[in-house]
Motif scaffolding. Structure first.
Motif, PDB file in Angstrom:
ATOM      1  N   GLN A 191     -71.455  95.709  -9.277  1.00 31.22           N
ATOM      2  CA  GLN A 191     -72.772  95.976  -9.854  1.00 31.22           C
ATOM      3  C   GLN A 191     -73.518  94.667 -10.096  1.00 31.22           C
ATOM      4  OE1 GLN A 191     -74.110  98.824 -10.040  1.00 31.22           O
ATOM      5  NE2 GLN A 191     -72.853 100.425 -10.971  1.00 31.22           N
ATOM      6  N   LEU A 192     -72.803  93.671 -10.566  1.00 33.05           N
ATOM      7  CA  LEU A 192     -73.422  92.357 -10.784  1.00 33.05           C
ATOM      8  C   LEU A 192     -73.844  91.726  -9.464  1.00 33.05           C
ATOM      9  CD1 LEU A 192     -71.046  90.915 -13.534  1.00 33.05           C
ATOM     10  CD2 LEU A 192     -73.463  91.469 -13.801  1.00 33.05           C
ATOM     11  N   ASP A 193     -73.050  91.945  -8.426  1.00 35.62           N
ATOM     12  CA  ASP A 193     -73.389  91.436  -7.092  1.00 35.62           C
ATOM     13  C   ASP A 193     -74.699  92.053  -6.611  1.00 35.62           C
ATOM     14  OD1 ASP A 193     -73.176  90.264  -4.528  1.00 35.62           O
ATOM     15  OD2 ASP A 193     -72.051  91.987  -3.770  1.00 35.62           O
ATOM     16  N   ALA A 194     -74.806  93.369  -6.736  1.00 38.90           N
ATOM     17  CA  ALA A 194     -76.016  94.060  -6.291  1.00 38.90           C
ATOM     18  C   ALA A 194     -77.229  93.619  -7.096  1.00 38.90           C
ATOM     19  CB  ALA A 194     -75.819  95.574  -6.399  1.00 38.90           C
ATOM     20  N   ALA A 195     -77.057  93.503  -8.411  1.00 34.71           N
ATOM     21  CA  ALA A 195     -78.178  93.107  -9.273  1.00 34.71           C
ATOM     22  C   ALA A 195     -78.591  91.664  -9.001  1.00 34.71           C
ATOM     23  CB  ALA A 195     -77.784  93.279 -10.745  1.00 34.71           C
ATOM     24  N   SER A 196     -77.610  90.802  -8.694  1.00 34.23           N
ATOM     25  CA  SER A 196     -77.923  89.404  -8.407  1.00 34.23           C
ATOM     26  C   SER A 196     -78.726  89.281  -7.115  1.00 34.23           C
ATOM     27  CB  SER A 196     -76.628  88.585  -8.276  1.00 34.23           C
ATOM     28  OG  SER A 196     -75.932  88.542  -9.497  1.00 34.23           O
ATOM     29  N   ARG A 197     -78.334  90.025  -6.108  1.00 33.28           N
ATOM     30  CA  ARG A 197     -79.011  89.941  -4.811  1.00 33.28           C
ATOM     31  C   ARG A 197     -80.435  90.493  -4.875  1.00 33.28           C
ATOM     32  NH1 ARG A 197     -74.834  89.490  -0.254  1.00 33.28           N
ATOM     33  NH2 ARG A 197     -72.874  89.261  -1.364  1.00 33.28           N
ATOM     34  N   SER A 198     -80.661  91.444  -5.789  1.00 28.26           N
ATOM     35  CA  SER A 198     -82.004  92.031  -5.911  1.00 28.26           C
ATOM     36  C   SER A 198     -82.815  91.397  -7.045  1.00 28.26           C
ATOM     37  CB  SER A 198     -81.892  93.541  -6.131  1.00 28.26           C
ATOM     38  OG  SER A 198     -81.184  93.824  -7.326  1.00 28.26           O
ATOM     39  N   HIS A 199     -82.237  90.410  -7.720  1.00 28.21           N
ATOM     40  CA  HIS A 199     -82.900  89.727  -8.848  1.00 28.21           C
ATOM     41  C   HIS A 199     -83.337  90.724  -9.921  1.00 28.21           C
ATOM     42  CE1 HIS A 199     -84.035  85.831  -6.441  1.00 28.21           C
ATOM     43  NE2 HIS A 199     -82.741  86.084  -6.473  1.00 28.21           N
ATOM     44  N   ASP A 200     -82.455  91.685 -10.180  1.00 30.99           N
ATOM     45  CA  ASP A 200     -82.737  92.721 -11.178  1.00 30.99           C
ATOM     46  C   ASP A 200     -82.247  92.232 -12.545  1.00 30.99           C
ATOM     47  OD1 ASP A 200     -82.832  94.986 -12.817  1.00 30.99           O
ATOM     48  OD2 ASP A 200     -82.355  96.346 -11.174  1.00 30.99           O
ATOM     49  N   VAL A 201     -83.153  91.658 -13.309  1.00 28.40           N
ATOM     50  CA  VAL A 201     -82.790  91.056 -14.596  1.00 28.40           C
ATOM     51  C   VAL A 201     -82.264  92.098 -15.577  1.00 28.40           C
ATOM     52  CG1 VAL A 201     -83.634  89.718 -16.565  1.00 28.40           C
ATOM     53  CG2 VAL A 201     -84.463  89.210 -14.278  1.00 28.40           C
ATOM     54  N   VAL A 202     -82.847  93.279 -15.555  1.00 25.56           N
ATOM     55  CA  VAL A 202     -82.422  94.341 -16.475  1.00 25.56           C
ATOM     56  C   VAL A 202     -80.966  94.710 -16.215  1.00 25.56           C
ATOM     57  CG1 VAL A 202     -82.804  96.724 -17.198  1.00 25.56           C
ATOM     58  CG2 VAL A 202     -84.756  95.238 -16.749  1.00 25.56           C
ATOM     59  N   LYS A 203     -80.625  94.888 -14.947  1.00 27.17           N
ATOM     60  CA  LYS A 203     -79.245  95.233 -14.598  1.00 27.17           C
ATOM     61  C   LYS A 203     -78.284  94.064 -14.875  1.00 27.17           C
ATOM     62  CE  LYS A 203     -79.517  99.456 -12.987  1.00 27.17           C
ATOM     63  NZ  LYS A 203     -78.789 100.587 -13.641  1.00 27.17           N
ATOM     64  N   LEU A 204     -78.742  92.844 -14.603  1.00 29.50           N
ATOM     65  CA  LEU A 204     -77.910  91.681 -14.906  1.00 29.50           C
ATOM     66  C   LEU A 204     -77.569  91.628 -16.384  1.00 29.50           C
ATOM     67  CD1 LEU A 204     -79.624  88.943 -12.693  1.00 29.50           C
ATOM     68  CD2 LEU A 204     -77.335  89.884 -12.376  1.00 29.50           C
ATOM     69  N   ASP A 205     -78.526  91.956 -17.222  1.00 28.93           N
ATOM     70  CA  ASP A 205     -78.294  91.977 -18.663  1.00 28.93           C
ATOM     71  C   ASP A 205     -77.394  93.145 -19.050  1.00 28.93           C
ATOM     72  OD1 ASP A 205     -79.149  90.898 -21.398  1.00 28.93           O
ATOM     73  OD2 ASP A 205     -79.659  93.017 -21.583  1.00 28.93           O
ATOM     74  N   GLU A 206     -77.647  94.299 -18.439  1.00 28.83           N
ATOM     75  CA  GLU A 206     -76.876  95.508 -18.757  1.00 28.83           C
ATOM     76  C   GLU A 206     -75.395  95.325 -18.444  1.00 28.83           C
ATOM     77  OE1 GLU A 206     -76.521 100.156 -17.206  1.00 28.83           O
ATOM     78  OE2 GLU A 206     -78.333  98.984 -16.759  1.00 28.83           O
ATOM     79  N   PHE A 207     -75.110  94.639 -17.326  1.00 29.29           N
ATOM     80  CA  PHE A 207     -73.718  94.457 -16.919  1.00 29.29           C
ATOM     81  C   PHE A 207     -73.155  93.099 -17.348  1.00 29.29           C
ATOM     82  CE2 PHE A 207     -75.201  97.724 -13.885  1.00 29.29           C
ATOM     83  CZ  PHE A 207     -74.272  98.710 -14.187  1.00 29.29           C
TER      84      PHE A 207
END
Length: 445
Positions: free
Chosen positions: A383-399
């Motif tokens: 999940q962190l890999d996917a969020a990192s590649r998409s620059h999804d700050v919300v998901k990066l924080d969530e995980f």
């Protein structure tokens, strides 16, 4: 006193520790060193020498205020440059260049330090220039300052060295076991910490035996204990080691002191004790030189600031052109593209790799969950890999991206060969930038 506790995750990469029986040997000092003044976490030091100054081994060349560690000359000679430079790592920092006079004379002002109080002891550790020598490079003196309202209950010494290839800590435990034990006891007594444990992987029985023999000889068994821990990467991670030895968990976003622990690398402890015995600050580093391109693999005592190129040439050179040169181990080390990069305080290995550097191509994530099972901190790497590649700050924080210690277990376990750790590392950088951008207006207001 201490008992073994189960920890999460982990993997079993090939050990490749072919240099474990290679005693540490000193190499011929270089004609020149380039010593950066940012070899620690915190603000870079400021130069305290000028071009044309003569320096000795151990002469102070840089220092600063706050979270900083002093830096000392590793050879005797003349300062030829004091300037801000861009290092091969991409960082910009003040760098002091010294041309050797070939004498390696020790600074005549060096004396054995003395202390009577806890604060005086910490001041001595600061003067030594010692930082975390396992790779973290956090100033050791600052780590010893316990915050108000908290207390250290245990000294946890990291003798795990779970990274493949690296054996410099192992040699320290074999060749200087009594110095390690004296160092642990000194630190525990000076900081009034009631108990200390040295964690060592069970694939190093000779080191465990040597340390236990030294403890018995010194008569400090009531204070210091050695705990044999099952071999599993990354058992040497700070939070993992604390849980394995004490059963305590460092809270998310917290520090070891929140679990009552002061964690120090085994070579860090040995170097601190060496400073108290002889007064010589940290000016050299024991480094494992290994890989399938190295002519003479081994453990070498190297002046800080010596270039990787000079180190490789002085130790015998290469048998073939490496595909990749890594500072550190293959799991958490950093690839360098410029071999003029200087040896730093926290460098513990230089790996010159050919076949071992060939990695399979990435394929899409298959959601197998192996990265989740491998994570020692219970995170969701895919999940962190996917969020990192998409620059999804919300998901990066969530995980909880900032809880990742970048150990590489997830990438090692991934059957799709995803570059998960590298991706998360980039995601952490993006997350930090976004947080800084969002909080900046509030600070200015």
């Amino acid at each position: 006193m201490f008992s073994l506790h189960k920890t999460l995750g982990g993997v079993h990469p090939p050990q490749c520790k072919d240099t474990r029986e290679c005693p540490v040997t000193s190499i011929e000092p270089p004609k020149q060193v380039r010593i950066p003044l940012n070899m620690h976490i915190g603000a870079p030091g400021k130069p305290v020498v000028n071009v044309g100054d003569h320096v000795y081994v151990g002469t102070l060349i840089g220092d600063g205020e706050g979270l900083c560690a002093p830096t000392h000359a590793s050879i005797s000679g003349t300062v030829t440059s004091v300037a801000t430079q861009t290092l091969p790592t991409g960082q910009t920092a003040p760098v002091v260049e010294i041309a050797s006079d070939g004498k390696m004379e020790q600074d005549p002002s060096i004396t054995k330090p003395t202390y009577e109080t806890k604060d005086e002891f910490i001041a001595c550790v600061r003067a030594s220039g010692v930082v975390g020598l396992g790779g973290a490079s956090f100033p050791s003196w600052f780590k010893m300052k316990c915050p108000p309202g908290k207390k250290f209950e245990f000294v946890v010494v990291n003798g795990m060295e779970c990274e493949p290839f690296i054996t410099s800590d192992y040699r320290q435990m074999i060749e200087h076991s009594e110095r390690v034990v004296d160092g642990v006891a000194r630190i525990a007594r000076a900081l009034e910490i009631p108990a200390a444990v040295i964690g060592v992987e069970d694939n190093k029985p000779e080191a465990i035996e040597a340390l236990r023999a030294a403890i018995e000889e010194k008569g400090v068994g009531d204070l210091v204990e050695v705990l044999s821990i099952p071999t599993k990467y990354p058992a040497g991670g700070e939070k993992v080691l604390i849980e394995a030895t004490t059963g305590r968990a460092v809270p998310a976003g917290g520090l070891p002191v929140d679990a009552g622990c002061l964690v120090l690398n085994v070579t860090t402890v040995s170097r601190i004790e060496e400073y108290f015995r002889y007064g010589v600050p940290l000016v050299r580093k024991t480094v494992t030189i290994a890989g399938d391109c190295v002519k003479n693999p081994g453990n070498y005592r190297i002046p800080i600031g010596m270039s990787v190129h000079d180190v490789v040439e002085t130790t015998g050179g290469l048998t073939k052109e490496p595909r990749k040169i890594i500072m550190g181990g293959p799991m958490m080390g950093r690839t360098i593209t410029d071999i003029d990069c200087p040896i730093l305080k926290a460098n513990n290995a230089i790996l010159c790799l050919d076949s071992a550097a060939i990695l399979p191509d990435e394929t899409p994530c298959i959601r197998c969950g192996r990265c989740v099972r491998a994570c020692p901190l219970g995170l969701m790497p895919y999940q962190l890999d996917a969020a990192s590649r998409s620059h999804d700050v919300v998901k990066l924080d969530e995980f909880a991206v900032m809880n990742c210690m970048e150990c590489g277990s997830c990438a090692f376990a991934c059957p799709a060969h995803r570059r998960i750790t590298a991706s998360i590392r980039e995601g952490k950088g993006f997350y930090r930038s976004d947080v800084a951008r969002r909080t900046q207006p509030a600070k200015e207001a």
